[in-house]
Design an enzyme around this catalytic site. Structure first.
Site, PDB file in Angstrom:
ATOM      1  N   ASP A  35      50.866  57.167 -18.228  1.00 38.50           N
ATOM      2  CA  ASP A  35      50.595  56.122 -19.228  1.00 38.50           C
ATOM      3  C   ASP A  35      51.882  55.613 -19.874  1.00 38.50           C
ATOM      4  OD1 ASP A  35      47.978  56.343 -18.659  1.00 38.50           O
ATOM      5  OD2 ASP A  35      47.455  57.587 -20.407  1.00 38.50           O
ATOM      6  N   LEU A  81      30.292  45.888  15.767  1.00 36.43           N
ATOM      7  CA  LEU A  81      30.149  46.931  16.782  1.00 36.43           C
ATOM      8  C   LEU A  81      28.802  46.848  17.484  1.00 36.43           C
ATOM      9  CD1 LEU A  81      31.539  49.945  14.718  1.00 36.43           C
ATOM     10  CD2 LEU A  81      32.599  48.966  16.755  1.00 36.43           C
ATOM     11  N   GLU A 110      34.547  58.679  14.667  1.00 39.58           N
ATOM     12  CA  GLU A 110      34.775  58.479  13.232  1.00 39.58           C
ATOM     13  C   GLU A 110      33.448  58.295  12.529  1.00 39.58           C
ATOM     14  OE1 GLU A 110      37.141  54.965  12.844  1.00 39.58           O
ATOM     15  OE2 GLU A 110      38.900  55.876  13.754  1.00 39.58           O
ATOM     16  N   LYS A 112      30.913  56.255  10.296  1.00 39.10           N
ATOM     17  CA  LYS A 112      30.695  54.837  10.022  1.00 39.10           C
ATOM     18  C   LYS A 112      30.363  54.710   8.544  1.00 39.10           C
ATOM     19  CE  LYS A 112      28.282  50.782  11.795  1.00 39.10           C
ATOM     20  NZ  LYS A 112      27.892  50.241  10.502  1.00 39.10           N
ATOM     21  N   ASP A 114      29.341  53.382   5.086  1.00 39.70           N
ATOM     22  CA  ASP A 114      28.389  52.354   4.688  1.00 39.70           C
ATOM     23  C   ASP A 114      28.936  51.614   3.466  1.00 39.70           C
ATOM     24  OD1 ASP A 114      26.200  50.794   4.596  1.00 39.70           O
ATOM     25  OD2 ASP A 114      24.845  52.321   3.807  1.00 39.70           O
ATOM     26  N   ARG A 133      34.782  40.143   5.796  1.00 44.19           N
ATOM     27  CA  ARG A 133      34.606  39.865   7.216  1.00 44.19           C
ATOM     28  C   ARG A 133      34.129  38.432   7.435  1.00 44.19           C
ATOM     29  NH1 ARG A 133      32.510  40.567  12.292  1.00 44.19           N
ATOM     30  NH2 ARG A 133      30.388  39.905  12.023  1.00 44.19           N
ATOM     31  N   TYR A 214      40.643  51.987   9.173  1.00 40.24           N
ATOM     32  CA  TYR A 214      40.400  52.585  10.485  1.00 40.24           C
ATOM     33  C   TYR A 214      40.938  51.786  11.673  1.00 40.24           C
ATOM     34  CZ  TYR A 214      36.346  49.682   9.334  1.00 40.24           C
ATOM     35  OH  TYR A 214      35.543  48.675   8.901  1.00 40.24           O
ATOM     36  N   LYS A 299      35.136  55.557  19.685  1.00 40.61           N
ATOM     37  CA  LYS A 299      36.130  54.565  20.095  1.00 40.61           C
ATOM     38  C   LYS A 299      36.989  55.108  21.229  1.00 40.61           C
ATOM     39  CE  LYS A 299      36.654  52.806  15.407  1.00 40.61           C
ATOM     40  NZ  LYS A 299      37.551  52.624  14.251  1.00 40.61           N
ATOM     41  N   LYS A 323      23.896  54.460  15.194  1.00 41.79           N
ATOM     42  CA  LYS A 323      23.269  54.299  13.884  1.00 41.79           C
ATOM     43  C   LYS A 323      22.208  55.384  13.715  1.00 41.79           C
ATOM     44  CE  LYS A 323      23.013  50.403  11.914  1.00 41.79           C
ATOM     45  NZ  LYS A 323      23.498  49.895  10.616  1.00 41.79           N
ATOM     46  N   CYS A 416      -2.632  34.168  34.807  1.00 41.62           N
ATOM     47  CA  CYS A 416      -1.699  33.542  33.865  1.00 41.62           C
ATOM     48  C   CYS A 416      -2.478  32.818  32.770  1.00 41.62           C
ATOM     49  CB  CYS A 416      -0.800  32.558  34.609  1.00 41.62           C
ATOM     50  SG  CYS A 416       0.226  31.600  33.479  1.00 41.62           S
ATOM     51  N   CYS A 419      -1.648  28.801  33.301  1.00 45.05           N
ATOM     52  CA  CYS A 419      -2.099  27.987  34.437  1.00 45.05           C
ATOM     53  C   CYS A 419      -3.204  28.656  35.241  1.00 45.05           C
ATOM     54  CB  CYS A 419      -0.920  27.664  35.345  1.00 45.05           C
ATOM     55  SG  CYS A 419      -0.288  29.103  36.222  1.00 45.05           S
ATOM     56  N   CYS A 432       4.145  35.040  36.605  1.00 40.40           N
ATOM     57  CA  CYS A 432       3.303  33.940  37.045  1.00 40.40           C
ATOM     58  C   CYS A 432       4.069  33.283  38.181  1.00 40.40           C
ATOM     59  CB  CYS A 432       3.065  32.951  35.904  1.00 40.40           C
ATOM     60  SG  CYS A 432       2.464  31.356  36.506  1.00 40.40           S
ATOM     61  N   CYS A 437       3.798  25.928  36.391  1.00 45.52           N
ATOM     62  CA  CYS A 437       2.953  26.417  35.296  1.00 45.52           C
ATOM     63  C   CYS A 437       3.468  25.798  33.993  1.00 45.52           C
ATOM     64  CB  CYS A 437       3.058  27.941  35.259  1.00 45.52           C
ATOM     65  SG  CYS A 437       2.534  28.679  33.714  1.00 45.52           S
TER      66      CYS A 437
HETATM   67  S1  IVH Z   1      35.570  49.842  13.870  1.00 43.58           S
HETATM   68  C1  IVH Z   1      36.423  46.121  16.377  1.00 43.58           C
HETATM   69  N1  IVH Z   1      35.258  51.987  12.430  1.00 43.58           N
HETATM   70  O1  IVH Z   1      30.892  48.906  10.735  1.00 43.58           O
HETATM   71  C2  IVH Z   1      35.881  47.368  15.787  1.00 43.58           C
HETATM   72  N2  IVH Z   1      33.990  50.061  11.839  1.00 43.58           N
HETATM   73  O2  IVH Z   1      28.834  47.582  12.405  1.00 43.58           O
HETATM   74  C3  IVH Z   1      35.883  47.290  14.338  1.00 43.58           C
HETATM   75  N3  IVH Z   1      32.567  50.352   9.887  1.00 43.58           N
HETATM   76  O3  IVH Z   1      32.195  45.655  10.675  1.00 43.58           O
HETATM   77  C4  IVH Z   1      35.024  48.215  13.655  1.00 43.58           C
HETATM   78  N4  IVH Z   1      33.152  52.445   9.453  1.00 43.58           N
HETATM   79  O4  IVH Z   1      32.735  47.165   8.685  1.00 43.58           O
HETATM   80  C5  IVH Z   1      34.878  50.722  12.621  1.00 43.58           C
HETATM   81  N5  IVH Z   1      35.127  53.947  11.233  1.00 43.58           N
HETATM   82  C6  IVH Z   1      34.750  52.692  11.403  1.00 43.58           C
HETATM   83  C7  IVH Z   1      33.825  52.049  10.557  1.00 43.58           C
HETATM   84  C8  IVH Z   1      33.454  50.730  10.823  1.00 43.58           C
HETATM   85  C9  IVH Z   1      32.409  51.415   9.068  1.00 43.58           C
HETATM   86  C10 IVH Z   1      31.880  49.064   9.750  1.00 43.58           C
HETATM   87  C11 IVH Z   1      32.785  47.869   9.890  1.00 43.58           C
HETATM   88  C12 IVH Z   1      32.173  47.023  10.964  1.00 43.58           C
HETATM   89  C13 IVH Z   1      30.780  47.546  11.020  1.00 43.58           C
HETATM   90  C14 IVH Z   1      30.194  47.304  12.394  1.00 43.58           C
END
Ligand code: IVH
Length: 699
Positions: A35, A81, A110, A112, A114, A133, A214, A299, A323, A416, A419, A432, A437
């Site tokens: 600070d 993706l 990796e 994903k 959210d 994006r 990432y 990846k 997913k 069908c 027809c 068909c 048709c």
């Molecule tokens: S790679 C070209 N890595 O998921 C590849 N995406 O459904 C670029 N996301 O738009 C994506 N964690 O916003 C990648 N470890 C991860 C991620 C990730 C979350 C998101 C990202 C992307 C979306 C695709």
């Protein structure tokens, strides 16, 4: 010490302290010390604003000025993706990917996250901007809010020019703490999304967002590492926050370990066969994480292989998202209808009691074919679960409760519905067999006029149906001789509409050969297929017709991406009498049957944008001239303003489209503004601008 030097020193120390705390989780000074330094820097900066830089640690507190989020073009393709919904799907994707690559591969797993997808741009090591994006080509500049995120480095440890993709998110515990004060936010992701778009960055600063990055794209290709693990390591060394939960899969656990240690990263190491159980494990344990994840991303590690695998329009072929859940809903089957596609394929469709699912209301779901119905043992009146997988049409997944009326498993009638012809079985589907048709003909015409094909927007399936039923159009080529004024006697069809049909027909004559080719409905020849053929040397229809006359399968297969089966199908279709006469009638009508690719060498600076035009113009008269300029620069032009429209070019007059654009928040561009956009087209348009000192990445 010079004041300026002191500013630099304080800046340096504070940024280091911020990184240590927010990125590394290892504080290097006490709060009071922090600070004290912070206050000193703020004081000097307020007395000497000339010393305040945009990347000063004091700039993270945000401002009370409200900002908007101008659209800025991305300099890297910001793709999404491809999705899988089971570990089996991921494993088979991995097998397929390994087969198509010529060298041995490794994969990085990796989480994903959210959160909110973000692209951070740095020039010579300094933070320049953060873009959402958006549509993948153009994003919103939310820099003011992103700057407040302490884990976003404002200065990197090296003066590199780089674009970095990452996910901005709000940790679960922070959401729990803030949710009472933000009752409108349904979950952490929601609150993070709202925060990223706050008008006042001081409000954004009050929400403790953070980020994991990432992917990195170096402006100077020669600096690009060789594999993904090294990219992550480099990003970490530059000062970014990297998710430590990674796993490597390769031919042996040993090799995976080596790859990690070569990159200098910690992580889990497995052989390929460990993937299934790893995914299961993560799925089971994700509730214990400090942040929300909605899946896992696999990846390809090797970047040269990534390059070789390439992309589709939407996603790279070198990665896949697994997913955890696809959206599901429970509803009742009211009946089953039978659809006849343009190729004659029969699809049974469940008519459902309407139910909200993944952001829309679902009334119908596909049942694929008889085999699928049999497996489900589905009968009318049953209660079922429906799922949306990726972006595709919802499907009935499971029967949850049998009907009480005693209905038995549905059987597709053998004739069908359009027809009356007796259906024939080909593979898993019924077809068909009659090309004439009505349903098939209408399907072919609608396909031809659809947005992704000849883009005769105003002539959709409803209009096609009407034209067919009135006997005005019985074949694609009839569109070009059709007397649309006959529609004027019909309810719901006015002068304006008829005019728009005529315009659409005229416009379609300008579509390039590759689009015409894709619209004919030849088997396997959609947008991509047509492109492959044209690029492969079939630059006009005569070459195609000649190859088919001579049964020259090799002429197709030598292109590489075309296999024997596809070649045979295309040849057979081109030998067909009906197809030949259709082609010659379309040719007479004035459609493009030769490619003029070299004509357009303009940069595709408007790509990804969807423009509508209204009113009249001084310079662009007729206004199709404006459409041409747009199309030459990669924009898509449409005849009406919808949610997908990004810009409306508005001349004098022009009423309803303008109102529609206003209500949808579509950007309205005047003629003057448009001209200046075209002038600056080479790089720096007004709002849709390329960053200064243009970064250009070869992805
Ligand atoms: S790679 C070209 N890595 O998921 C590849 N995406 O459904 C670029 N996301 O738009 C994506 N964690 O916003 C990648 N470890 C991860 C991620 C990730 C979350 C998101 C990202 C992307 C979306 C695709």
């Amino acid at each position: 010490m010079e004041l300026k030097e002191r500013v630099d020193q304080l800046t340096d120390e504070l940024l280091k302290a911020q990184k240590a705390y927010y990125v590394d989780g290892r504080p290097v000074m006490s709060d009071t010390e922090y600070d004290r330094l912070f206050d000193e820097l703020s004081r000097i900066e307020s007395q000497h604003p000339e010393y305040r830089s945009a990347t000063s640690p004091t700039q993270r507190v945000g401002s009370d000025l409200s900002g908007d989020f101008p659209e800025v073009a991305h300099t890297i393709p910001v793709l999404s993706l491809d999705k899988a919904y089971s570990s089996e799907e991921v494993i088979s994707w991995m097998d397929k990917t390994m087969k198509s690559a010529s060298s041995s591969l490794s994969f990085v797993e990796e989480e994903k996250i959210d959160g909110i997808s973000m692209v951070l741009y740095y020039q010579d090591g300094e933070f320049v901007r953060a873009l959402t994006r958006g549509n993948g080509y153009v994003g919103n500049d939310v820099s003011a809010n992103i700057r407040t995120i302490k884990a976003v480095p404002l200065r990197l440890s090296e003066p590199v020019s780089i674009a970095v993709r990452g996910e901005v998110y709000l940790p679960k515990k922070d959401f729990e703490r803030l949710k009472e004060a933000n009752p409108e936010a349904a979950n952490a992701r929601n609150l993070a999304a709202g925060t990223v778009r706050r008008q006042k960055s001081s409000e954004a600063a009050a929400v403790p967002l953070t980020i994991f990055v990432y992917e990195g794209f170096w402006e100077d290709e020669s600096q690009r590492p060789e594999d993904h693990l090294s990219i992550l390591a480099r990003l970490k060394n530059l000062g970014f926050r990297i998710n430590p939960h990674i796993a490597v899969f390769s031919s042996s656990q040993e090799k995976s370990r080596e790859l990690l240690s070569k990159a200098g990263l910690e992580g889990k190491a497995y052989a390929f066969d460990g993937l299934g159980s790893y995914l299961e494990e993560v799925t089971a344990e994700r509730k214990d994480l400090e942040y929300e994840i909605d899946g896992m991303v696999t990846k390809v590690n090797e970047l040269d292989v990534r390059q070789a695998l390439g992309y589709t329009e939407h996603h790279p072929r070198w990665a896949i998202a697994y997913k955890f859940e696809s959206p599901q809903a429970t509803t009742k089957v009211l009946g089953v209808t039978i659809q006849v596609g343009r190729t004659g394929r029969i699809t049974p469709v469940a008519e459902l009691e309407s139910v909200p699912l993944g952001g829309s209301v679902v009334r119908r779901a596909t049942l694929h074919n008889q085999e699928y119905i049999n497996e489900l043992e589905l009968a009318v009146g049953d209660t079922v679960s429906v799922v949306k997988r990726g972006d595709v049409i919802p499907a009935v997944e499971e029967v949850l409760e049998k009907n009480e009326e005693g209905n038995t498993t549905f059987i597709i009638p053998p004739f069908c519905p359009s027809c009356g012809a007796r259906l024939v079985q080909r593979g898993a589907h019924l077809f068909c067999p009659d090309r004439n048709c009505p349903q098939q003909v209408k399907g072919r015409i609608s396909y031809f006029t659809s947005r992704d094909q000849m883009d005769m927007d105003s002539i959709g399936p409803k209009v096609v149906e009407k034209l067919y039923d009135m006997g005005l159009v019985r074949d694609i080529s009839d569109l070009y001789t059709c007397d649309f004024s006959r529609l004027l006697d019909e309810k719901g069809y006015g002068e304006k509409m008829v005019r728009s049909f005529r315009e659409a027909v005229e416009e379609s004559k300008k579509r390039p050969f590759v689009t015409v080719l894709a619209s004919l409905g030849l088997p396997e020849v959609g947008t991509k297929g047509a492109e492959i053929l044209v690029k492969g040397g079939f630059t006009d229809i005569d070459r195609l017709l000649k190859a088919s006359d001579e049964n020259d399968i090799e002429a197709f297969t030598r292109i590489g991406q075309i296999g024997l089966q596809t070649a045979t199908l295309i040849i057979a279709a081109l030998q067909d009498e009906d197809m030949r006469s259709l082609i010659s009638r379309l040719r007479e009508a004035g459609l493009q049957f030769e490619s003029h690719e070299e004509e357009n060498s303009l940069e595709q600076t408007f790509s990804g944008q969807v423009w509508a035009v209204t009113g009249s113009f001084e310079h662009f008269n007729p206004r199709t001239l404006a459409l041409k300029e747009l199309e030459k620069r990669g924009a898509r032009t449409v005849s009406s303003v919808t949610g997908k429209t990004t810009h409306l070019l508005a001349g004098k007059g022009g009423g309803s489209k303008r109102a529609q654009a206003e209500s949808l928040g579509v950007r309205i561009v005047s003629e003057d503004e448009f001209i200046s956009m075209l002038r600056q087209d080479d790089g720096k348009n007004d709002k849709v601008s390329q960053p200064e000192g243009q970064l250009s990445f070869d992805f």
